[in-house]
Write a protein that holds these residues in place. Structure first.
Motif: not given
Length: 369
Positions: A157-168, A282-285, A294-300
């Motif tokens: 979830v943190l990685l999805a929020l922080a993604g900022n590298s689509p171009f390379h 899940q980090l790859w996803r 989507e990924c497995t939720s620690p809360a649910a």
């Protein structure tokens, strides 16, 4: 950074390290990083050289609130921009360099970096990326290990929020965080294991260094690790943020997550934890799909869309933050969901103009926002 973890978690200290690229007027990488550091290092807190000559890194001091952190990040970024402008360069806040570069970035001259290049070979040529590392104060290393066990499940979830590298390298990678994919090439990088104790943590660190997968403790590149320089836990999953506001928001999320983990440890609560292999998948996803994944939720304890998981994460951490940080969190999350993550904004700019030069222009304009 001194620890300040109270029972409520609301007085936790937080600090941020940010890495940036230096680019010339054409948007291509500049090798002047060591020169900028030499000229401006005495005036800018925590300014230091990085592995590649095209990078520089800075660090905030100890901060207590999101607003305080935002102002310090803006100030540091503004002063870095001024230092770079003295050499007709710009600061580029992106996890990967968007433009095509003819040759691999040159290594900064230093015995350690040169030994890394010899030891790891061509890996060093392909992992020139810029990240954001958040430090949060903890009472002890033993508690820090238990906090790591709680926090690691939220890493996608943190990685999805922080993604900022689509171009390379001149093209769209198809990912929101291509930096995550490149950084994973380091043999010591990735999600941390689940540890039974601080002794086990130290045993695994020692074994990794003994194997040669890490030259020293500084090269334990887990996404969550215990700092050896400060009494903090360090979360290293994020791309460098496009804006200072997004960097501060992300840091408040991490601060709240550590506060929640501390309270969970005190109460004897645990979250469902995944094997490293599944967490890596899940980090790859998350790196590929960003907030639309989507990924497995620690809360649910079941798979949920990332956007829903942000809501659940907010519910977990908000009680662990003071009133000011709760408001900062709500406002920041609303802004990201409305305007997009860094990766989404980069892609939107490319679709609008059709050139990577316009993407570079957006990034360099938004540095101090």
């Amino acid at each position: 950074m001194s620890p300040a973890a109270t029972e409520s978690g609301r007085d936790l200290t937080v600090g941020v390290e940010e890495e940036f690229f230096l680019v010339d007027e054409s948007g291509h990488l500049s090798g002047a990083g060591p020169d900028v550091v030499a000229e401006a290092g005495h005036d800018i807190r925590g300014l230091q050289r990085e592995l590649a000559r095209c990078q520089i890194e800075t660090a905030t001091g100890v901060c207590h609130t999101g607003e305080e952190l935002h102002e310090e990040l803006r100030s540091l970024r503004r002063r870095l921009m001024k230092a770079a402008a003295g050499r007709d360069l710009s600061l580029l806040p992106s996890g990967t360099p968007p433009m095509t570069e003819g040759v691999p970035p040159a290594i900064t001259p230093s015995p350690r970096y040169e030994e890394m290049a010899r030891h790891f070979g061509s890996i060093v040529d392909t992992v020139t990326t810029c990240g954001c590392h958040v430090h949060v104060g903890i009472p002890s290393r033993e508690i820090g290990v238990r906090v790591s066990n709680q926090v690691r499940s939220w890493l996608p979830v943190l990685l999805a929020l922080a993604g900022n590298s689509p171009f390379h390298g001149g093209h769209d990678t198809g990912y929101h965080s291509w930096r995550h994919i490149l950084w994973s090439r380091w043999p010591s990088a990735g999600p941390p294991p689940h540890f039974d104790s601080a002794d086990e943590y130290e045993s695994i660190v020692g074994a990794m260094i003994g194997s040669g997968a890490a030259m020293d403790r500084g090269m334990i590149y887990w996404h969550v690790r215990l700092s050896d320089k400060q009494p903090t836990i360090e979360v290293r999953i994020a791309d460098v943020a496009m804006t200072a506001a997004h960097a501060a928001l992300y840091a408040v999320v991490v601060k709240g997550l550590v506060g929640w983990a501390l309270l969970s440890v005190e109460d004897g609560l645990t979250v469902p934890w995944l094997r490293v292999e599944l967490l890596r998948a899940q980090l790859w996803r998350a790196a590929r799909d960003g907030l639309d994944g989507e990924c497995t939720s620690p809360a649910a304890d079941r798979s949920l869309p990332i956007r829903r998981q942000l809501e659940l994460l907010n519910e977990c951490i908000a009680p662990c933050l003071g009133a000011g940080d709760r408001a900062f969190l709500e406002s920041g999350l609303d802004s990201v969901l409305r305007e997009g993550t860094g990766a989404e904004r980069q892609r939107a700019e490319f679709e609008r103009d059709g050139t990577l030069a316009s993407v570079v222009g957006l990034l360099t304009r938004e540095v101090v926002s």
